[in-house]
Design a protein around this motif. Structure first.
Motif, short mmCIF file in Angstrom:
data_model
loop_
_atom_site.label_atom_id
_atom_site.label_comp_id
_atom_site.label_asym_id
_atom_site.label_seq_id
_atom_site.Cartn_x
_atom_site.Cartn_y
_atom_site.Cartn_z
N GLN A 419 0.84 -1.19 0.00
CA GLN A 419 0.00 0.00 0.00
C GLN A 419 0.87 1.24 0.00
OE1 GLN A 419 -2.12 -0.37 3.87
NE2 GLN A 419 -1.38 1.69 4.26
N ASN A 424 -7.82 7.55 3.22
CA ASN A 424 -8.67 8.35 2.34
C ASN A 424 -7.99 8.67 1.02
OD1 ASN A 424 -10.86 8.54 4.21
ND2 ASN A 424 -9.66 10.04 5.37
N SER A 425 -7.04 7.85 0.63
CA SER A 425 -6.32 8.06 -0.63
C SER A 425 -7.29 8.11 -1.79
CB SER A 425 -5.32 6.93 -0.83
OG SER A 425 -4.70 7.02 -2.09
N ILE A 428 -6.79 3.47 -5.18
CA ILE A 428 -6.57 2.24 -4.41
C ILE A 428 -5.98 1.16 -5.32
CG2 ILE A 428 -8.32 2.65 -2.66
CD1 ILE A 428 -9.09 0.26 -5.49
N THR A 512 -16.60 0.58 -1.41
CA THR A 512 -15.80 1.55 -2.15
C THR A 512 -16.21 1.50 -3.61
OG1 THR A 512 -13.92 1.27 -0.65
CG2 THR A 512 -13.46 2.25 -2.81
N PRO A 534 -4.69 1.47 0.07
CA PRO A 534 -4.42 2.78 -0.53
C PRO A 534 -3.27 2.71 -1.52
CG PRO A 534 -4.66 2.97 1.86
CD PRO A 534 -4.60 1.51 1.55
N SER A 535 -3.36 3.52 -2.56
CA SER A 535 -2.31 3.51 -3.59
C SER A 535 -2.27 4.87 -4.29
CB SER A 535 -2.55 2.38 -4.60
OG SER A 535 -1.51 2.30 -5.54
#
Length: 638
Positions: A419, A424-425, A428, A512, A534-535
């Motif tokens: 990740q 809250n990135s 993803i 999501t 996250p990403s």
């Protein structure tokens, strides 16, 4: 669980046993390994190490591997073999160049001679008295069968049933089933490396198994020489030295009336940079698939084939040349294809650890050699390759399918899928826990195509139109112009796969939404058991004032770039809509190139046309696609 028979096996007696009716059952898989090792006088570390290289100790719900092997010990059963091969099926043109379409492939040959190495269950049944059914479906019986085989192999070499694991090097090599000395050595070396390092994991059915490290283990390689295996032809192979690899060249010859088969000569990476590695499965067995690659009239080729039982690799086409493998000429000209013995068509089969390890080393070697990024935008499944035109989208192949373990594969490559960013990135990466992620599929059984598949680990998540489990799947208008997506194991149109990065569209509770094929696509992503991480990274969206921008399946040059002697290749948008407000993750730039190669000899007719148009590669759906840089703006999604 099986009943144990408390007997002593002496080296001079036949290794045949019969399960006792009232013996004590092993409490778990760890105890089953210990009991089988003691019964057949095999070092427990050897039994655990061999099993790890075959299955990582998983039972796979009694389903066969891609070489018809069952259970933690991968006992092979000829009755589970099939004769299919996906290269002879479907609408995809492997060359993927509509300016010179290939004829439909002739029916592929089927395998009629199954080698003894792929019939180990028969011998295990003879040695243990266990039935084939129990050896297939009962993990402790299966482990017992593997232990009996190892002991039998040890005796056949004249080696002692020693407590010294090093003395078992030859038996371990024989367990691989390899006919090549290099392949047997690779398998044995990987088993011994695993024992030296140790391992521990929770299996696909929740069993905790541990192999304590034995750092001082010394392998006694003299026993390998006694197997009398053949030496592979290794001259000219483009493989790392640490794997078993031989040169079995693909046929290349002229054909009447004015044709040739079945790849194109080139001079890569001097002429064109190699940007991609394409991961396939064969939908067939190693031997017959190689035979196809040696038939110049067969309309497909690929650079490498990987065998399931032991990870042995055959190279057929040099990296400098262009194989006809991905169904998209733009990507063919800029990629290397690796076929794995395997069966998406059989749906619920699985891939061996030996295959994963060998293939991963090959991919890392090729990526370093050609400067290919080690990410899921450049290490693509065949099912991630886009169609070239709206008319070809529907027929593109879908291997290696949902049961390929991308997270484990990248771990072995040396590029773990980590990740990057906070909860809250704005983008993803799909990453469900493979062992516990068991989504519903149907269609694994060709004889009963509407039957449910058994619940098996998968790398994919389902995408829905709304944030609820009973909402319809999102639609892929290219795959299903008039209908909706299916839960079929063959249908990727509403699935996102491990390692793929998407821009976040919305979040609601445990759900999501991502932007996917021009729509919001929801997947279940609870905080307690996330299916994505996250990403952060770059994303693209239409430039202000543009309501929509076209997406493409290839990055061909503009018409002005073509010389007079090369026909213009139209830049045709696909049928999808990329609208204002949507965002898609950026994988990088894509050069505007077209490789013209239409003659048998590499002469003045082999040219690379390069344009000035700038393209960007994006993750638009399950497949990557391209947009023109002038149509979009790039921003950072933190």
């Amino acid at each position: 669980m099986r009943r144990l028979l408390a007997i002593s096996v002496v080296a001079l007696l036949p290794l045949t046993a019969t399960p006792a009716a009232n013996a004590e059952e092993p409490a778990d898989r760890q105890e089953a390994f210990a009991a089988a090792a003691q019964e057949f006088k095999v070092p427990e570390s050897i039994l655990l190490g061999v099993s790890y290289l075959e299955s990582r100790w998983d039972a796979h719900a009694g389903q066969p591997s891609n070489s018809a092997g069952f259970g933690p010990m991968h006992l092979t059963d000829a009755a589970a073999f099939t004769t299919s091969n996906h290269h002879g099926e479907g609408a995809e043109d492997a060359r993927g160049d509509e300016s010179r379409p290939l004829p439909s492939p002739e029916p592929s040959a089927t395998e009629t001679d199954i080698p003894g190495s792929l019939r180990t269950m028969e011998k295990a049944a003879e040695l243990t008295g266990e039935s084939h059914e129990r050896l297939r479906t009962d993990d402790a019986a299966n482990i017992r069968g593997g232990a009996a085989l190892l002991a039998d192999y040890q005796k056949s070499l004249g080696a002692p049933l020693s407590e010294d694991a090093g003395e078992w090097y030859g038996a371990v090599a024989k367990y691989s089933g390899a006919e090549e000395s290099g392949a047997a050595k690779f398998f044995a070396d990987e088993v011994f490396a695993t024992i030296k390092e140790g391992a521990a994991r929770t299996t696909d059915d929740g069993e905790k198994v541990t192999l304590p490290a034995v750092p001082g283990l010394e392998k006694i390689e003299k026993w390998l020489e006694k197997l009398g295996l053949r030496h592979e032809r290794t001259d000219g192979v483009e493989c790392p030295a640490s794997i078993s690899c031989e040169w079995i060249p693909s046929a290349y010859q002229e054909l009447p009336p004015d044709d040739y088969g079945h790849y194109d000569l080139a001079n890569r990476p001097v002429s064109q940079k190699i940007e991609y590695i394409i991961i396939h499965d064969m939908e067939g067995y190693f031997g017959p698939s190689i035979s196809l690659n040696q038939d110049p009239k067969y309309g497909a080729s690929w650079q490498y084939s990987v065998r399931s039982t032991d990870g042995h690799i055959a190279q057929h086409v040099k990296g400098k040349d262009v194989a006809w493998q991905a169904g998209n000429w733009y990507i063919n000209a800029k990629s290397i294809g690796i076929e794995h013995e395997g069966f998406l068509a059989e749906g619920s089969t699985w891939y061996t650890e030996a295959m994963y390890r060998s293939s991963a080393r090959l991919v890392r070697y090729l990526a370093l050699r050609y400067g290919i990024p080690l990410d899921r935008a450049h290490i693509l499944g065949h099912d991630n390759v886009p169609g070239t035109l709206p008319s070809t989208v529907k027929g593109m192949h879908e291997d290696p399918g949902p049961f390929w373990d991308w997270a484990h594969y990248f771990q072995l490559i040396g590029a773990p899928l980590h990740q990057f960013g906070g909860p809250n990135s704005g983008s993803i990466m799909i990453k469900p826990d493979f062992a516990t992620n068991k989504p519903y599929f149907y269609g694994c059984d060709r004889k009963n195509p509407n039957a449910d598949c058994p619940p098996l680990p998968a790398s994919t998540v389902w995408l829905r139109t709304e944030p609820r489990q009973d909402a319809p799947l999102v639609k892929d208008i290219g795959k299903h112009p008039t209908g909706g997506s299916l839960y079929s194991v063959y249908d990727h149109s509403a699935r996102a796969t491990t390692g793929q990065r998407f821009a976040v569209a919305e979040r609601q509770g445990d759900w999501t939404a991502i932007w996917y094929l021009g729509q919001k696509a929801w997947f279940y992503n609870p905080a307690g058991a996330p299916t994505a991480v996250p990403s952060m990274g770059l994303v693209v969206t239409p430039k202000p004032g543009k309501a929509t921008v076209p997406v493409y399946g290839r990055a061909y040059p503009e018409q002005e770039a073509y010389p007079a002697d090369i026909p213009y290749q139209a830049v045709t948008p696909l049928q999808y809509t990329f609208s204002a407000g949507e965002k898609y993750t950026l994988a990088g730039s894509a050069p505007a190139e077209y490789y013209r190669a239409v003659t048998f000899t590499m002469d003045q007719d082999h040219k690379v046309v390069r344009g000035k148009t700038k393209y960007l590669e994006i993750q638009f759906g399950h497949r990557v696609m391209y947009v023109k840089a002038d149509d979009v703006q790039v921003s950072f999604s933190g």
